[in-house]
Scaffold this active site. Sequence first.
Site, short mmCIF file in Angstrom:
data_model
loop_
_atom_site.label_atom_id
_atom_site.label_comp_id
_atom_site.label_asym_id
_atom_site.label_seq_id
_atom_site.Cartn_x
_atom_site.Cartn_y
_atom_site.Cartn_z
NE ARG A 155 -1.73 -1.88 3.42
CZ ARG A 155 -2.02 -2.91 4.21
NH1 ARG A 155 -3.37 -3.47 4.29
NH2 ARG A 155 -1.25 -3.26 5.41
CB THR A 208 9.42 -5.46 3.77
OG1 THR A 208 10.46 -5.03 4.33
CG2 THR A 208 10.05 -5.48 2.03
CB SER A 236 10.40 -0.96 6.32
OG SER A 236 11.90 -1.34 6.59
NE ARG A 237 7.62 -1.02 12.85
CZ ARG A 237 6.49 -0.13 12.25
NH1 ARG A 237 6.96 0.81 11.63
NH2 ARG A 237 5.42 -0.11 12.48
CG ASP A 261 10.28 7.90 9.46
OD1 ASP A 261 10.52 8.80 10.11
OD2 ASP A 261 9.37 7.14 9.30
CD GLU A 266 12.18 3.68 15.66
OE1 GLU A 266 11.00 3.78 16.02
OE2 GLU A 266 12.36 3.29 14.38
CG HIS A 285 8.81 5.59 13.44
ND1 HIS A 285 9.02 4.12 14.14
CD2 HIS A 285 7.94 5.52 12.77
CE1 HIS A 285 8.29 3.47 13.39
NE2 HIS A 285 7.44 4.15 12.78
CB ILE A 286 7.93 12.02 11.62
CG1 ILE A 286 8.77 12.01 10.25
CG2 ILE A 286 8.40 12.55 12.78
CD1 ILE A 286 8.92 13.35 9.75
N GLY A 287 6.75 8.88 9.93
CA GLY A 287 6.14 8.50 8.51
C GLY A 287 4.69 9.16 8.43
CB SER A 288 1.75 8.05 9.79
OG SER A 288 2.02 7.50 11.30
N1 LIG Z 1 7.95 4.77 8.93
C1 LIG Z 1 6.41 4.98 9.24
O1 LIG Z 1 6.28 5.73 9.93
C2 LIG Z 1 5.93 3.76 8.55
C3 LIG Z 1 4.56 4.04 8.17
C4 LIG Z 1 3.79 3.11 7.63
C5 LIG Z 1 4.23 1.70 7.56
N2 LIG Z 1 5.51 1.54 7.76
C6 LIG Z 1 6.30 0.30 7.62
O2 LIG Z 1 5.96 -0.01 6.51
C7 LIG Z 1 5.32 -1.52 6.24
C8 LIG Z 1 4.41 -1.77 5.07
O3 LIG Z 1 3.26 -0.83 5.21
P1 LIG Z 1 2.18 -1.24 4.09
O4 LIG Z 1 0.75 -0.77 4.74
O5 LIG Z 1 2.57 -0.80 2.71
O6 LIG Z 1 2.00 -2.79 4.02
P2 LIG Z 1 1.86 -3.68 2.82
O7 LIG Z 1 1.46 -5.05 3.29
O8 LIG Z 1 0.70 -3.02 1.89
O9 LIG Z 1 2.87 -3.73 1.98
C9 LIG Z 1 4.30 -4.66 2.20
C10 LIG Z 1 4.84 -5.19 1.03
O10 LIG Z 1 5.96 -5.83 1.50
C11 LIG Z 1 5.99 -7.13 0.74
N3 LIG Z 1 6.89 -7.94 1.16
C12 LIG Z 1 6.77 -8.66 2.55
N4 LIG Z 1 7.76 -9.27 2.88
C13 LIG Z 1 8.59 -9.16 1.72
C14 LIG Z 1 9.94 -10.01 1.68
N5 LIG Z 1 10.50 -10.80 2.26
N6 LIG Z 1 10.45 -9.36 0.36
C15 LIG Z 1 9.61 -8.74 -0.62
N7 LIG Z 1 8.46 -8.15 -0.17
C16 LIG Z 1 8.07 -8.45 1.11
C17 LIG Z 1 4.74 -7.55 0.68
O11 LIG Z 1 4.31 -8.42 -0.32
C18 LIG Z 1 3.77 -6.25 0.50
O12 LIG Z 1 3.46 -6.05 -0.79
C19 LIG Z 1 4.69 -1.64 7.61
O13 LIG Z 1 4.28 -3.15 8.10
C20 LIG Z 1 5.46 -0.64 8.63
O14 LIG Z 1 6.55 -1.70 9.22
C21 LIG Z 1 6.26 2.42 8.43
O1 LIG Z 2 3.53 1.08 11.11
C1 LIG Z 2 3.05 2.32 11.12
O2 LIG Z 2 1.62 3.06 10.99
C2 LIG Z 2 3.85 3.38 11.57
O3 LIG Z 2 5.19 2.93 11.68
C3 LIG Z 2 3.83 4.03 13.00
O4 LIG Z 2 4.45 3.33 14.02
#
Ligand SMILES: NC(=O)c1ccc[n+]([C@@H]2O[C@H](COP(=O)([O-])OP(=O)(O)OC[C@H]3O[C@@H](n4cnc5c(N)ncnc54)[C@H](O)[C@@H]3O)[C@@H](O)[C@H]2O)c1
Ligand SMILES: O=C(O)[C@H](O)CO
Length: 321
Positions: A155, A208, A236-237, A261, A266, A285-288
Amino acid sequence: MKPKVIVYKKVDKKVLDFIQDTLDVTYFEKLDSQTYPVFLEELKEAQGILGSKLKVDQELLGQAPNLKIVCNTSVGYDNLDLSALAEHGVMATNTPDILNDTVADTIFGLILSSARRVPELDQWVKTGQWKSDLEEKWFGVDVHHKVLGIIGMGRVGTAIAKRAYCGFDMEILYHNRSRNEEAEQKYNATYCSLDDLLKQSDFVCLMTPLTPETEKLIGKREFELMKETAIFINGSRGKTVDEQALIHALKTRGILGAGLDVFVQEPIEKDHPFLAMDNVVTLPHIGSATYETRFKMDMMAAVNLVAGLQGEVPPNLIKVK
Ligand SMILES: NC(=O)c1ccc[n+]([C@@H]2O[C@H](COP(=O)([O-])OP(=O)(O)OC[C@H]3O[C@@H](n4cnc5c(N)ncnc54)[C@H](O)[C@@H]3O)[C@@H](O)[C@H]2O)c1
Ligand SMILES: O=C(O)[C@H](O)CO
């Protein structure tokens, strides 16, 4: 009697009012050494909890005999032990989709600020060093028309691809667990292996979730495959990257820079090597983290909490695979 729940993060009054209409809320603006013991006491009675980052594992669940639902106010849920939750018959929810655009904006902030060296030049101006024409050593690199590699085209990844393609004429490569038709059709994204993506991208963006497979997904070998001019972005993380390998790649100019980020620890330790590196842009860690999106995430978590405790299937129930 209303079911007892705990909200353990600061939320807007509208969110609290919505929950209090049907549930009996104990509210902690944050969990710290003072509030955590009280939280544990309340947990004995609580049927639901709402907040973020709390590690929900066997140990915690063992202290929550009445718990029915855990509502995470984040899309990532690596803080939750899903098999322990299933074992205890506790539902879990997250907050997908509503944050996609905000997070993608943050990622573009990191891409642009690391490519054009915004934090470094901001400091240069503010410390009175702008006394003549800018020397070449301060130049950045272009973002437009470059190759962006997205690892994890879900997404948020798709929202990043949209910006890159529609706004910056970038060529998009991606690596994912499965093909993403929307990204391919709308944003001309090309699926490729991880190694091909690393070799060909000018910007490598990691998006991811953190899982056993993605822990340290990007390490020494992966940084060595990247171009010396590549900029690495992690949204991601922290644990999806081997930080020592990233530090080495940055110090030895194996890659040009990084925009981060997220971090293994953290808040980041005050003597962490990243903090002394000019070629790293760091965010806390301010993504959202915008008023609008955080409000929507909290309300989404609240809707899940209320639905779950009214015997409905919460809209954002996390499915245990
Ligand atoms: N920095 C932030 O504030 C912030 C904000 C939102 C999300 N995130 C992180 O981003 C992640 C993704 O969010 P999302 O809503 O897009 O999730 P999502 O599930 O829609 O997308 C994650 C994608 O990663 C892929 N994936 C998983 N394992 C994989 C691997 N081993 N190799 C390749 N691709 C792989 C999946 O197929 C999927 O399409 C969250 O789980 C979160 O950890 C961080
Ligand atoms: O996964 C998320 O939504 C962001 O990293 C906020 O923690």
